[in-house]
Write an enzyme that holds these catalytic residues in place. Sequence first.
Site, PDB file in Angstrom:
ATOM      1  N   HIS A   1      24.922  11.886  23.150  1.00  0.00           N
ATOM      2  CA  HIS A   1      23.780  12.782  23.346  1.00  0.00           C
ATOM      3  C   HIS A   1      22.862  12.718  22.127  1.00  0.00           C
ATOM      4  CE1 HIS A   1      26.381  15.093  20.731  1.00  0.00           C
ATOM      5  NE2 HIS A   1      25.394  15.928  20.479  1.00  0.00           N
TER       6      HIS A   1
ATOM      7  N   ASP B   1      20.791  15.689  19.863  1.00  0.00           N
ATOM      8  CA  ASP B   1      21.012  17.129  19.762  1.00  0.00           C
ATOM      9  C   ASP B   1      19.928  17.959  20.454  1.00  0.00           C
ATOM     10  OD1 ASP B   1      23.439  17.114  18.478  1.00  0.00           O
ATOM     11  OD2 ASP B   1      22.520  16.902  16.498  1.00  0.00           O
TER      12      ASP B   1
ATOM     13  N   HIS C   1      24.257  10.087  19.452  1.00  0.00           N
ATOM     14  CA  HIS C   1      25.533   9.994  18.743  1.00  0.00           C
ATOM     15  C   HIS C   1      26.681  10.488  19.608  1.00  0.00           C
ATOM     16  CE1 HIS C   1      24.125  14.070  17.946  1.00  0.00           C
ATOM     17  NE2 HIS C   1      25.369  14.421  17.720  1.00  0.00           N
TER      18      HIS C   1
ATOM     19  N   ARG D   1      27.899  21.789   9.452  1.00  0.00           N
ATOM     20  CA  ARG D   1      26.698  21.203  10.064  1.00  0.00           C
ATOM     21  C   ARG D   1      25.482  22.094   9.858  1.00  0.00           C
ATOM     22  NH1 ARG D   1      25.614  19.468  16.417  1.00  0.00           N
ATOM     23  NH2 ARG D   1      23.707  20.648  16.513  1.00  0.00           N
TER      24      ARG D   1
HETATM   25  C1  SIN Z   1      27.965  16.834  16.396  1.00  0.00           C
HETATM   26  O1  SIN Z   1      27.602  16.182  17.368  1.00  0.00           O
HETATM   27  O2  SIN Z   1      27.346  17.812  16.000  1.00  0.00           O
HETATM   28  C2  SIN Z   1      29.232  16.518  15.662  1.00  0.00           C
HETATM   29  C3  SIN Z   1      29.503  15.073  15.493  1.00  0.00           C
HETATM   30  C4  SIN Z   1      30.778  14.872  14.740  1.00  0.00           C
HETATM   31  O3  SIN Z   1      31.570  15.814  14.621  1.00  0.00           O
HETATM   32  O4  SIN Z   1      31.002  13.777  14.247  1.00  0.00           O
END
Ligand code: SIN
Length: 283
Positions: free
Chosen positions: A103, A105, A258, A274
């Site tokens: 996806h 974000d 990602h 994050r």
């Molecule tokens: C995410 O998509 O916010 C997390 C990705 C990850 O944990 O590597």
Amino acid sequence: MVEAVPVDAPIGAEIRGVDLSQDLDDASFAAVEAAFNEYSVVWFRGQTISAEQQVAFSERFGEIEVNAFNKFALPGNPKVLIVSNIKENGKDIGYADAGSHWHTDMSYTATPPRMTMLYAIEVPEENGKPLGDTLFASATAAYDTLPGDTKAKLDGLKATHRFAAKERGVKKPVELTAEQIAKNPDVIHPVARTHPITGRKALYVRAGECIGIPGMPDDEAIPLIKELSDRIIQPEFLYRHQWQVGDVLMWDNAAVQHWAPRDYEWPQRRRMHRTTVNGSVPF
Ligand code: SIN
């Protein structure tokens, strides 16, 4: 001196010569931002930063988005989301399944984030080998290498993005409240968006998150969304990040998608902090 060392992939560079626990002068920040815009995924190794320092550095890229999954906000700092599989007293301390599907974000919002940053605090490993990698795909390279007639066909097309984790193939979807769903009505974004800074175009669709293309019958739109989604994640467009404790990594949501495949299980421990920085309306 800030130095960006690209990897052998269409995206990705390690940035050296930066200690994020210290204030970055404007020229150094400008070099970091230029590398971010150019390489789409950049990381700094060996960092030790507080949540406040992560927030302050993130805020140099823009205003921080406070995440919809705020029950996993870092206690005392709602601008930081805990992404983790760690359990305390039998309960998840963080969002355990973040990124468990390809996806970009929050494409389900009218102004999806410009940038997302993860700070690696605990990284699982097995026999000395780190687990819990994150894969990134260049949606820009996937667009650039399309034949001209396909680019022309995509020109002007838009797709409908929906906020509904259960439809996204997430293994263990986070329960969303009716209020969270109501706050996120469907949004429509270009199938190929233009990067607001570099001007480069990137594919901006994801099967499972995009539910259709206005003006196109579903039996044409859904296969097209799937075909473009599959294209983005072809091996030649990928960079796979193997985490080390102390990594601070940022990705550009207008240029990459990602996925964090889950190849570890509790009691192996993974903990990331994050931050997410607001973006603008895709065009
Ligand atoms: C995410 O998509 O916010 C997390 C990705 C990850 O944990 O590597």
